[in-house]
Design a protein around this motif. Structure first.
Motif, PDB file in Angstrom:
ATOM      1  N   ILE A 148       0.953  -1.254  -0.089  1.00  0.00           N
ATOM      2  CA  ILE A 148      -0.020  -0.007   0.070  1.00  0.00           C
ATOM      3  C   ILE A 148       0.799   1.261  -0.080  1.00  0.00           C
ATOM      4  N   SER A 149       2.053   1.179   0.223  1.00  0.00           N
ATOM      5  CA  SER A 149       2.902   2.285   0.422  1.00  0.00           C
ATOM      6  C   SER A 149       4.038   2.266  -0.772  1.00  0.00           C
ATOM      7  N   THR A 150       4.354   3.356  -1.512  1.00  0.00           N
ATOM      8  CA  THR A 150       5.209   3.317  -2.302  1.00  0.00           C
ATOM      9  C   THR A 150       6.577   3.564  -1.671  1.00  0.00           C
TER      10      THR A 150
ATOM     11  N   LEU B  88       9.562   2.862   4.267  1.00  0.00           N
ATOM     12  CA  LEU B  88      10.170   3.308   5.430  1.00  0.00           C
ATOM     13  C   LEU B  88       9.908   4.639   5.528  1.00  0.00           C
ATOM     14  N   ARG B  89       9.557   5.462   4.653  1.00  0.00           N
ATOM     15  CA  ARG B  89       8.970   6.758   4.913  1.00  0.00           C
ATOM     16  C   ARG B  89       7.899   6.756   5.682  1.00  0.00           C
ATOM     17  N   THR B  90       6.775   5.981   5.666  1.00  0.00           N
ATOM     18  CA  THR B  90       5.758   5.725   6.365  1.00  0.00           C
ATOM     19  C   THR B  90       5.934   5.095   7.876  1.00  0.00           C
ATOM     20  N   ILE B  91       6.879   4.143   7.903  1.00  0.00           N
ATOM     21  CA  ILE B  91       7.290   3.598   9.253  1.00  0.00           C
ATOM     22  C   ILE B  91       7.707   4.996   9.940  1.00  0.00           C
ATOM     23  N   GLU B  92       8.659   5.908   9.489  1.00  0.00           N
ATOM     24  CA  GLU B  92       9.218   6.945  10.174  1.00  0.00           C
ATOM     25  C   GLU B  92       8.245   7.880  10.593  1.00  0.00           C
ATOM     26  N   ALA B  93       7.079   8.083   9.569  1.00  0.00           N
ATOM     27  CA  ALA B  93       5.955   9.039   9.814  1.00  0.00           C
ATOM     28  C   ALA B  93       5.070   8.252  11.000  1.00  0.00           C
ATOM     29  N   LEU B  94       4.810   7.279  10.919  1.00  0.00           N
ATOM     30  CA  LEU B  94       3.954   6.477  11.784  1.00  0.00           C
ATOM     31  C   LEU B  94       4.789   6.566  13.323  1.00  0.00           C
TER      32      LEU B  94
ATOM     33  N   LEU C 171      -1.599  16.658  11.582  1.00  0.00           N
ATOM     34  CA  LEU C 171      -1.987  16.776  10.225  1.00  0.00           C
ATOM     35  C   LEU C 171      -0.559  16.681   9.721  1.00  0.00           C
ATOM     36  N   CYS C 172      -0.248  15.863   8.609  1.00  0.00           N
ATOM     37  CA  CYS C 172       1.329  15.895   8.006  1.00  0.00           C
ATOM     38  C   CYS C 172       0.997  15.879   6.315  1.00  0.00           C
ATOM     39  N   ILE C 173       1.782  16.955   5.908  1.00  0.00           N
ATOM     40  CA  ILE C 173       2.281  16.824   4.433  1.00  0.00           C
ATOM     41  C   ILE C 173       3.507  16.594   4.076  1.00  0.00           C
ATOM     42  N   SER C 174       3.933  15.702   3.429  1.00  0.00           N
ATOM     43  CA  SER C 174       5.345  15.586   3.215  1.00  0.00           C
ATOM     44  C   SER C 174       5.847  16.823   2.321  1.00  0.00           C
ATOM     45  N   ASP C 175       7.056  17.513   2.646  1.00  0.00           N
ATOM     46  CA  ASP C 175       7.769  18.413   1.903  1.00  0.00           C
ATOM     47  C   ASP C 175       8.445  17.713   0.513  1.00  0.00           C
TER      48      ASP C 175
ATOM     49  N   ASP D 145       7.870  14.756  -4.718  1.00  0.00           N
ATOM     50  CA  ASP D 145       7.413  13.576  -5.306  1.00  0.00           C
ATOM     51  C   ASP D 145       6.486  12.777  -4.458  1.00  0.00           C
ATOM     52  N   TYR D 146       6.152  13.030  -3.251  1.00  0.00           N
ATOM     53  CA  TYR D 146       5.553  12.353  -2.374  1.00  0.00           C
ATOM     54  C   TYR D 146       3.986  13.101  -1.952  1.00  0.00           C
ATOM     55  N   THR D 147       2.905  12.304  -2.537  1.00  0.00           N
ATOM     56  CA  THR D 147       1.728  13.086  -2.537  1.00  0.00           C
ATOM     57  C   THR D 147       0.820  12.316  -1.300  1.00  0.00           C
ATOM     58  N   THR D 148       1.218  11.373  -0.826  1.00  0.00           N
ATOM     59  CA  THR D 148       0.333  10.797   0.319  1.00  0.00           C
ATOM     60  C   THR D 148       0.818  11.400   1.783  1.00  0.00           C
ATOM     61  N   GLY D 149      -0.177  12.011   2.388  1.00  0.00           N
ATOM     62  CA  GLY D 149       0.144  12.524   3.685  1.00  0.00           C
ATOM     63  C   GLY D 149      -0.927  11.653   4.650  1.00  0.00           C
ATOM     64  N   TYR D 150      -1.069  12.431   5.861  1.00  0.00           N
ATOM     65  CA  TYR D 150      -1.731  11.615   6.977  1.00  0.00           C
ATOM     66  C   TYR D 150      -2.328  12.643   7.880  1.00  0.00           C
ATOM     67  N   ILE D 151      -3.524  12.167   8.472  1.00  0.00           N
ATOM     68  CA  ILE D 151      -4.019  12.887   9.827  1.00  0.00           C
ATOM     69  C   ILE D 151      -3.824  11.651  10.768  1.00  0.00           C
TER      70      ILE D 151
ATOM     71  N   GLY E  79      -6.713   6.524  14.532  1.00  0.00           N
ATOM     72  CA  GLY E  79      -5.215   6.097  14.405  1.00  0.00           C
ATOM     73  C   GLY E  79      -4.524   6.913  13.477  1.00  0.00           C
ATOM     74  N   TYR E  80      -3.696   6.226  12.464  1.00  0.00           N
ATOM     75  CA  TYR E  80      -2.864   6.920  11.667  1.00  0.00           C
ATOM     76  C   TYR E  80      -3.593   6.640  10.209  1.00  0.00           C
ATOM     77  N   LEU E  81      -4.106   7.810   9.751  1.00  0.00           N
ATOM     78  CA  LEU E  81      -4.976   7.578   8.697  1.00  0.00           C
ATOM     79  C   LEU E  81      -4.386   8.224   7.434  1.00  0.00           C
ATOM     80  N   ARG E  82      -3.784   7.526   6.707  1.00  0.00           N
ATOM     81  CA  ARG E  82      -3.119   7.651   5.473  1.00  0.00           C
ATOM     82  C   ARG E  82      -4.121   8.359   4.288  1.00  0.00           C
ATOM     83  N   ILE E  83      -3.746   9.605   3.539  1.00  0.00           N
ATOM     84  CA  ILE E  83      -4.450   9.965   2.500  1.00  0.00           C
ATOM     85  C   ILE E  83      -3.760  10.295   1.304  1.00  0.00           C
TER      86      ILE E  83
ATOM     87  N   GLY F 209       4.674  20.052   5.718  1.00  0.00           N
ATOM     88  CA  GLY F 209       5.034  20.341   7.202  1.00  0.00           C
ATOM     89  C   GLY F 209       4.154  19.427   8.153  1.00  0.00           C
ATOM     90  N   ARG F 210       4.220  19.713   9.256  1.00  0.00           N
ATOM     91  CA  ARG F 210       3.340  19.295  10.348  1.00  0.00           C
ATOM     92  C   ARG F 210       2.634  20.240  10.977  1.00  0.00           C
ATOM     93  N   ALA F 211       1.432  19.836  11.664  1.00  0.00           N
ATOM     94  CA  ALA F 211       0.618  20.547  12.455  1.00  0.00           C
ATOM     95  C   ALA F 211       0.056  19.846  13.742  1.00  0.00           C
TER      96      ALA F 211
HETATM   97  C1  PML Z   1       7.691  12.887   5.306  1.00  0.00           C
HETATM   98  O1  PML Z   1       7.960  13.041   4.140  1.00  0.00           O
HETATM   99  O2  PML Z   1       8.534  13.222   6.322  1.00  0.00           O
HETATM  100  C2  PML Z   1       6.077  12.677   5.668  1.00  0.00           C
HETATM  101  C3  PML Z   1       5.742  11.048   5.442  1.00  0.00           C
HETATM  102  C4  PML Z   1       4.530  11.064   5.130  1.00  0.00           C
HETATM  103  C5  PML Z   1       3.956   9.618   4.995  1.00  0.00           C
HETATM  104  C6  PML Z   1       2.894   9.292   4.646  1.00  0.00           C
HETATM  105  C7  PML Z   1       2.605   7.720   4.578  1.00  0.00           C
HETATM  106  O3  PML Z   1       3.116   7.069   3.681  1.00  0.00           O
HETATM  107  O4  PML Z   1       2.158   7.029   5.439  1.00  0.00           O
END
Ligand code: PML
Length: 245
Positions: free
Chosen positions: A157-159, A162-168, A184-188, A191-197, A203-207, A219-221
């Motif tokens: 589900i994640s391209t 490891l980025r997902t694990i770090e954010a989680l 609320l997190c949007i990756s800076d 190339d990465y357009t999946t974020g989360y709340i 829980g950790y809801l990827r969008i 960034g993150r809020a």
């Molecule tokens: C970042 O780039 O640090 C934010 C990562 C968002 C990860 C979203 C996900 O794949 O679950």
């Protein structure tokens, strides 16, 4: 145990542009290998070559607190408009005001902060002392066996698992503090357009499609429930060693 951190940046128009960062809690014997991985990551980032890399290696003398990982779920959105409507509805359902949500989006989209902004969930007031730097969530690690199990679960589900694990890992620490209602997190990364709340509730809801490809914003809020001892909260987020289990 040791906290190891890396921050890579590049001077651009007399400002320091963040390129990449990484961090974790490790045994002494792992430090050399981790430093090599972090340097590789700093030099091979898609956001360009850094001209400054700061490595911090600090001994942890206090007890490491164990915090449960947030459950992961996904919302497959087809457009940025759909994502932002979905996010607003979800955050409002937690009692966060529309004003606070709009300010969070504004800061993420315009302020290029290195750390997170802290937003009063009702008034939308920004609560972090240093509004350029923001708050950096630090001294975190996910337990190895947990990481392996989650990596197996998310590899389809994640391209960038490891980025997902770090954010989680970050989100699990953030939400473990009782004064934080949601993140609320949007990756800076352009190339990465999946974020989360994230919240205790869902829980950790990827969008997907949280932003358009090619955008450098991100960034993150963290939405904060008042009254709150802001200094104690920042101390927890930046300094308290946490193992996500
Ligand atoms: C970042 O780039 O640090 C934010 C990562 C968002 C990860 C979203 C996900 O794949 O679950």
């Amino acid at each position: 145990m040791w906290s190891v951190r890396m921050r890579a940046s590049k001077k651009q128009n007399s400002k320091e542009k963040h390129i990449s960062g990484a961090e974790g809690i490790y045994d002494y014997f792992q430090i050399e290998k981790v430093l090599k991985e972090y340097l590789k990551r700093a030099f091979e980032h898609s956001k360009g070559k850094p001209d400054k890399i700061v490595l911090t290696i600090e001994k942890i003398n206090e007890e490491i607190k164990r915090v449960p990982v947030l459950p992961i779920s996904n919302y497959l959105s087809n457009s940025t408009d759909e994502s932002s409507k979905f996010i607003k509805d979800k955050l409002k359902s937690l009692g966060i005001s529309e004003k606070a949500i709009n300010i969070a989006f504004y800061v993420i989209n315009n302020c290029h902060m290195r750390g997170a902004t802290l937003i009063d969930a009702l008034t939308g007031e920004r609560l972090e002392k240093d509004k350029e730097r923001g708050v950096r969530v630090s001294r975190i690690q996910m337990e190895k066996s947990k990481k392996i199990r989650i990596l197996r679960k998310i590899r389809n589900i994640s391209t960038q698992p490891l980025r997902t694990i770090e954010a989680l890992t970050i989100a699990s620490k953030v939400i473990s503090h009782h004064d934080v209602i949601a993140e609320l997190c949007i990756s800076d990364n352009p190339d990465y357009t999946t974020g989360y709340i994230a919240s205790r509730d869902f829980g950790y809801l990827r969008i997907t499609n949280i932003k358009n490809k090619g955008q450098h914003i991100g960034g993150r809020a963290f939405f904060i429930k008042k009254p709150c001892d802001i200094e104690a909260l920042i101390e927890y987020l930046e300094r308290k060693p946490i193992l996500i289990v």
